[in-house]
Design an enzyme around this catalytic site. Structure first.
Site, PDB file in Angstrom:
ATOM      1  N   GLU A   1      47.919  48.596  53.298  1.00  0.00           N
ATOM      2  CA  GLU A   1      47.616  49.166  52.091  1.00  0.00           C
ATOM      3  C   GLU A   1      48.700  49.525  51.107  1.00  0.00           C
ATOM      4  O   GLU A   1      48.845  49.586  50.096  1.00  0.00           O
ATOM      5  CB  GLU A   1      46.849  50.903  52.219  1.00  0.00           C
ATOM      6  CG  GLU A   1      45.512  50.791  52.770  1.00  0.00           C
ATOM      7  CD  GLU A   1      44.438  50.117  51.606  1.00  0.00           C
ATOM      8  OE1 GLU A   1      44.786  50.417  50.492  1.00  0.00           O
ATOM      9  OE2 GLU A   1      43.570  49.339  52.054  1.00  0.00           O
TER      10      GLU A   1
ATOM     11  N   CYS B   1      33.046  42.525  39.412  1.00  0.00           N
ATOM     12  CA  CYS B   1      33.790  43.558  38.431  1.00  0.00           C
ATOM     13  C   CYS B   1      34.953  43.371  37.859  1.00  0.00           C
ATOM     14  O   CYS B   1      35.827  44.295  38.059  1.00  0.00           O
ATOM     15  CB  CYS B   1      33.227  44.908  39.020  1.00  0.00           C
ATOM     16  SG  CYS B   1      33.244  46.011  37.506  1.00  0.00           S
TER      17      CYS B   1
ATOM     18  N   CYS C   1      28.233  39.951  36.161  1.00  0.00           N
ATOM     19  CA  CYS C   1      27.148  40.956  36.352  1.00  0.00           C
ATOM     20  C   CYS C   1      25.998  40.344  36.842  1.00  0.00           C
ATOM     21  O   CYS C   1      25.087  41.293  37.636  1.00  0.00           O
ATOM     22  CB  CYS C   1      26.912  41.872  35.002  1.00  0.00           C
ATOM     23  SG  CYS C   1      28.561  42.628  34.169  1.00  0.00           S
TER      24      CYS C   1
ATOM     25  N   CYS D   1      25.904  41.067  40.512  1.00  0.00           N
ATOM     26  CA  CYS D   1      26.368  42.468  41.082  1.00  0.00           C
ATOM     27  C   CYS D   1      24.954  43.329  41.636  1.00  0.00           C
ATOM     28  O   CYS D   1      24.122  43.370  40.963  1.00  0.00           O
ATOM     29  CB  CYS D   1      27.066  43.278  39.803  1.00  0.00           C
ATOM     30  SG  CYS D   1      27.485  44.680  40.207  1.00  0.00           S
TER      31      CYS D   1
ATOM     32  N   CYS E   1      23.944  50.088  36.082  1.00  0.00           N
ATOM     33  CA  CYS E   1      25.379  50.219  35.801  1.00  0.00           C
ATOM     34  C   CYS E   1      25.064  50.629  34.136  1.00  0.00           C
ATOM     35  O   CYS E   1      24.513  49.639  33.462  1.00  0.00           O
ATOM     36  CB  CYS E   1      26.031  49.015  35.882  1.00  0.00           C
ATOM     37  SG  CYS E   1      27.549  48.769  35.024  1.00  0.00           S
TER      38      CYS E   1
HETATM   39  N1  ADE Z   1      43.720  46.200  48.228  1.00  0.00           N
HETATM   40  C1  ADE Z   1      43.909  47.560  48.813  1.00  0.00           C
HETATM   41  N2  ADE Z   1      43.336  47.351  50.026  1.00  0.00           N
HETATM   42  C2  ADE Z   1      42.763  46.172  50.192  1.00  0.00           C
HETATM   43  C3  ADE Z   1      41.869  45.567  51.103  1.00  0.00           C
HETATM   44  N3  ADE Z   1      41.579  46.167  52.112  1.00  0.00           N
HETATM   45  N4  ADE Z   1      41.386  44.407  50.756  1.00  0.00           N
HETATM   46  C4  ADE Z   1      41.573  43.924  49.607  1.00  0.00           C
HETATM   47  N5  ADE Z   1      42.376  44.384  48.554  1.00  0.00           N
HETATM   48  C5  ADE Z   1      42.900  45.689  48.772  1.00  0.00           C
END
Ligand code: ADE
Length: 362
Positions: free
Chosen positions: A42, A197, A204, A207, A213
Site C-alpha cells: 500500500e 471507471c 460504462c 460496469c 450510477c
Molecule cells: N493501489 C493501492 N492498493 C492497490 C491494490 N491492492 N491493487 C491495485 N492497486 C492498488
C-alpha cells in the site's frame, strides 16, 4: 445524502460478482496476505502503478522479509532499495513505521484504526486498506480511483480534494461496505476504478454498478469528479554543481532530511538566485572554475516543476573540504556504493558520461 440500504447491499454484491470474473487475484501481496506485506504494498502503491511496484516489492521482501528486519536495517539500505520509486519521504516513513510497530506494538500492526493511523505514512485510506485486506475488517478506503468512482456513482459535486467533498465521499464509501469478504471488496473497488471507471472514456457498458450510477444515468460522467480549481504550477530553477577534483572524482553530499530528495546523495545544488561560487567556497572551501555546461533537464514534482541546469566545474584551489559529515568524493567505477541518488541526478550523470554508468565511492 447516503444511498438507501437496499441499493448499498446491491452495490457490494454486484462488485463482488464482477471481481470473481475480472478482479486481480494474483498480486504478490495477496499470496500470502499478511499485514506487513499489505502495508508495504500500500505504501509503495500510494503514488505508483502496480506494474512498477511489483519488482520493487519483491526485492524489498527478499531483503526485508518481515517488519523486524526492516526496523533493524540502516535507513540507507531502505533508501537504496527505494531509489527510482520516487517520493522518498515514503521510504523514511516506512522505516520509522516499522520501528514503531516493533517498539510499540510487539511487531504486529494494530487492528485499531486510530492506532494504525497514528503511525508514520499511514493515512485513513491506507489504514482502511490494511484493515480490510489483511484483517478482513469492515473499513473503507478512499484513494484517487475510489474517489472518482464514488463521485460518479453518487454524483458527488465538487473537487474531491476539498475537505467537505472528501467527507461526503467517506460517507458514501462507508455506506457501501459489505459485511463479509472485505479484502475482495476492497480490491474490487480498486480494480474497477483502475480498469473500468477510468478518468477518461470509462467503459460504462462493462460496469457492474452502472445501473444506479447517477452520473451515468444522467449522461454527466465527464462532470465527475470536478476538477481542482486552477492554480498556476510553480516553476523553479536550480543549478546542479558537478564538481571534479584533480583525479576526476565528483563531489556528492547527503541532502538534509527534509526538502526535495531528503536524505539522498546528490551533487551540491544551488537554488535559483543563489551564487554557486559562494556556496562552494563557504560550504566546502572550494574555489572552482567552470569547465562546461550540459542541457537542462526538466523534472516534474507533484507541486512544482524543477529545471535542473548541470554545470561542470573543476576544483582550482581547495582549502580542504569542510567536514560536514555528509560529503563524499566518488570516482567513475561503482556507483552502487552510494545508497540512493535521485533519478534525475542519475539521468544527468549518464547524459554526462553515457559509457560510464557506474561510479565508485573513494
Ligand atoms: N493501489 C493501492 N492498493 C492497490 C491494490 N491492492 N491493487 C491495485 N492497486 C492498488
Amino acid at each position: 445524502m447516503p444511498p438507501e440500504p437496499q441499493r448499498t447491499a446491491d452495490f457490494a454484491t454486484r462488485l463482488l460478482a464482477w471481481f470473481e470474473l475480472h478482479g486481480r487475484k494474483t498480486l504478490p501481496w495477496q499470496h500470502p496476505r499478511s499485514a506487513y506485506r499489505v502495508w508495504l504494498s500500500e505504501i509503495m502503491l500510494q503514488q505508483t502503478q502496480v506494474a512498477t511496484v511489483i519488482p520493487y516489492f519483491q526485492r524489498f521482501l527478499q531483503r526485508f522479509p518481515d517488519v523486524c528486519s526492516l526496523a533493524e536495517a540502516p535507513v540507507d539500505d531502505v533508501l537504496a532499495l527505494w531509489a527510482g520509486l520516487g517520493y522518498y519521504a515514503r521510504a523514511r516513513n516506512l522505516h520509522r513505521c516499522a520501528q514503531r510497530v516493533m517498539a510499540e506494538h510487539g511487531g504486529e500492526f494494530p487492528q485499531d484504526p486510530a492506532q494504525l493511523e497514528e503511525l508514520p505514512g499511514i493515512g485513513r485510506s491506507t489504514a482502511g486498506a490494511i484493515l480490510a485486506q489483511a484483517y478482513g475488517l469492515r473499513h473503507a478506503i478512499l484513494d484517487g480511483n475510489v474517489k472518482r468512482l464514488l463521485a460518479r456513482h453518487g454524483a458527488v459535486a465538487g473537487w474531491p480534494g476539498a475537505p467537505a467533498v472528501q467527507k461526503q465521499l467517506w460517507t458514501q464509501a462507508e455506506a457501501r461496505l459489505p459485511t463479509t469478504r472485505l479484502a475482495d471488496y476492497t480490491q474490487a473497488l480498486m480494480d474497477l476504478g483502475a480498469s473500468v471507471c477510468t478518468p477518461r472514456q470509462p467503459s460504462c457498458l462493462d460496469c457492474p454498478v452502472a445501473g444506479d450510477c447517477i452520473a451515468y444515468r444522467q449522461g454527466r460522467i465527464a462532470e465527475f469528479p470536478a476538477a481542482k480549481p486552477k492554480r498556476l504550477r510553480p516553476h523553479r530553477r536550480a543549478t546542479v554543481l558537478f564538481v571534479r577534483d584533480a583525479n576526476g572524482a565528483l563531489l556528492f553530499e547527503r541532502r538534509p532530511p527534509s526538502g526535495i530528495w531528503g536524505g539522498l546523495w546528490a551533487p551540491p545544488i544551488a537554488q535559483e538566485g543563489e551564487d554557486w561560487h559562494t556556496l562552494l567556497t563557504q560550504r566546502y572551501g572550494l574555489d572552482c572554475v567552470v569547465e562546461g555546461q550540459q542541457p537542462a533537464l526538466l523534472h516534474r514534482f507533484t507541486h512544482f516543476d524543477l529545471e535542473l541546469h548541470p554545470l561542470q566545474l573543476r576544483v582550482d584551489r581547495a582549502s580542504g573540504v569542510h567536514d560536514c559529515g555528509a560529503v563524499a568524493w566518488i570516482t567513475l567505477g561503482a556507483r552502487a556504493a552510494l545508497p540512493g541518488m535521485p533519478t534525475p541526478i542519475l539521468r544527468l550523470l549518464s547524459a554526462d558520461a553515457p559509457e560510464q554508468r557506474s561510479l565508485t565511492l573513494t
